[in-house]
Design a protein around this motif. Structure first.
Motif, PDB file in Angstrom:
ATOM      1  N   HIS A  64      98.069  95.721  34.367  1.00 35.11           N
ATOM      2  CA  HIS A  64      99.283  96.382  35.009  1.00 35.11           C
ATOM      3  C   HIS A  64     100.383  96.306  33.913  1.00 35.11           C
ATOM      4  O   HIS A  64     101.676  96.405  34.422  1.00 35.11           O
ATOM      5  N   GLU A  66     102.983  97.282  31.316  1.00 31.86           N
ATOM      6  CA  GLU A  66     103.698  98.689  31.241  1.00 31.86           C
ATOM      7  C   GLU A  66     103.993  98.883  29.635  1.00 31.86           C
ATOM      8  O   GLU A  66     104.353  98.006  28.829  1.00 31.86           O
ATOM      9  N   THR A  68     105.021 100.725  26.120  1.00 29.68           N
ATOM     10  CA  THR A  68     106.418 101.063  25.541  1.00 29.68           C
ATOM     11  C   THR A  68     106.310 101.580  24.192  1.00 29.68           C
ATOM     12  O   THR A  68     105.648 101.124  23.347  1.00 29.68           O
ATOM     13  N   SER A  99      98.564 103.594  25.794  1.00 23.18           N
ATOM     14  CA  SER A  99      99.226 104.669  26.438  1.00 23.18           C
ATOM     15  C   SER A  99      98.434 106.048  26.255  1.00 23.18           C
ATOM     16  O   SER A  99      97.731 106.123  25.227  1.00 23.18           O
ATOM     17  N   ASN A 159     100.274 104.887  31.434  1.00 21.95           N
ATOM     18  CA  ASN A 159      99.262 103.971  31.056  1.00 21.95           C
ATOM     19  C   ASN A 159      97.772 104.549  30.927  1.00 21.95           C
ATOM     20  O   ASN A 159      97.783 105.615  31.370  1.00 21.95           O
ATOM     21  N   TYR A 166     105.953 107.078  32.467  1.00 24.23           N
ATOM     22  CA  TYR A 166     106.837 106.382  31.790  1.00 24.23           C
ATOM     23  C   TYR A 166     107.842 107.607  30.997  1.00 24.23           C
ATOM     24  O   TYR A 166     107.341 108.561  30.442  1.00 24.23           O
TER      25      TYR A 166
END
Length: 202
Positions: A64, A66, A68, A99, A159, A166
């Motif tokens: 979980h 995130e 970037t 990602s 993700n 995002y």
């Protein structure tokens, strides 16, 4: 009853009493050992359950995290030799987690020694690609007359499980003389984005 018989009966009674006493002591230590073993086994089971919970929590936290997208200031953009000649080379990082599912618009604005500029729209990374930690790609061929590169990235990504999306809206500036990549914000960003917008309409 003579003396020998009395002595024999007494000794037998003493033997029975001693056997009963030692039997009771033996049974006590056996039960004590069983209780201690049960407690120790229960402790081991609880420790194993606790360790399992920790591993589950660690795995869950990792899943979980995130991601970037970012460009490192020191080696985010470099000049590298390729089979096609020297190129401005990009290292795109996915920090904290991997990602994918990229929907990114990317523009490269080159600034030359004579004061002119040129816009190079480019596909930064294919949509279904995955970045686990870092991804490398060539941007544009190296030109010694280029003194500065602006790299504008705008769009979305997700993700690796594609359970969350995002947004990225960043402008980076590579200064050839310094060999360092900066992130531009505020009025600097607005000015460069204005130039990119005007050139993209031509």
């Amino acid at each position: 009853m003579n003396k020998e018989m009395s002595t024999g009966i007494i000794l037998i009674c003493i033997g029975v009493i001693l056997m009963a006493l030692f039997g009771a002591l033996g049974n006590y230590y056996i039960q004590k050992g069983r209780s201690k073993s049960a407690v120790e086994n229960q402790k081991i089971i609880l420790e194993k359950i606790s360790d399992s919970k920790k591993e589950i929590l660690k795995s869950s936290a990792s899943i979980h995290k995130e991601p970037t997208l970012s460009i490192n200031s020191k080696n985010g953009i470099e000049i590298k030799d390729t089979t096609s000649g020297p190129y401005f080379w990009l290292c795109l990082e996915s920090l904290n987690a991997g990602s994918t599912n990229f929907e990114l618009d990317c523009f490269i604005l080159a600034e030359y020694k004579n004061g002119s500029t040129k816009l190079h729209p480019t596909e930064l990374i294919p949509k279904n690609s995955e970045i686990l930690t870092k991804a490398y790609r060539g941007l544009i061929p190296f030109d010694e007359n280029i003194i500065s590169l602006y790299l504008y990235i705008n769009g979305t990504y997700s993700n690796l499980s594609q359970s969350a999306n995002y947004k990225i809206d960043k402008l980076y500036n590579y200064r050839h003389e310094e060999g360092i990549t900066y992130q531009r914000v505020g009025t600097d960003q607005e000015k460069v984005l204005g130039v990119i917008e005007n050139l993209s309409k031509k």
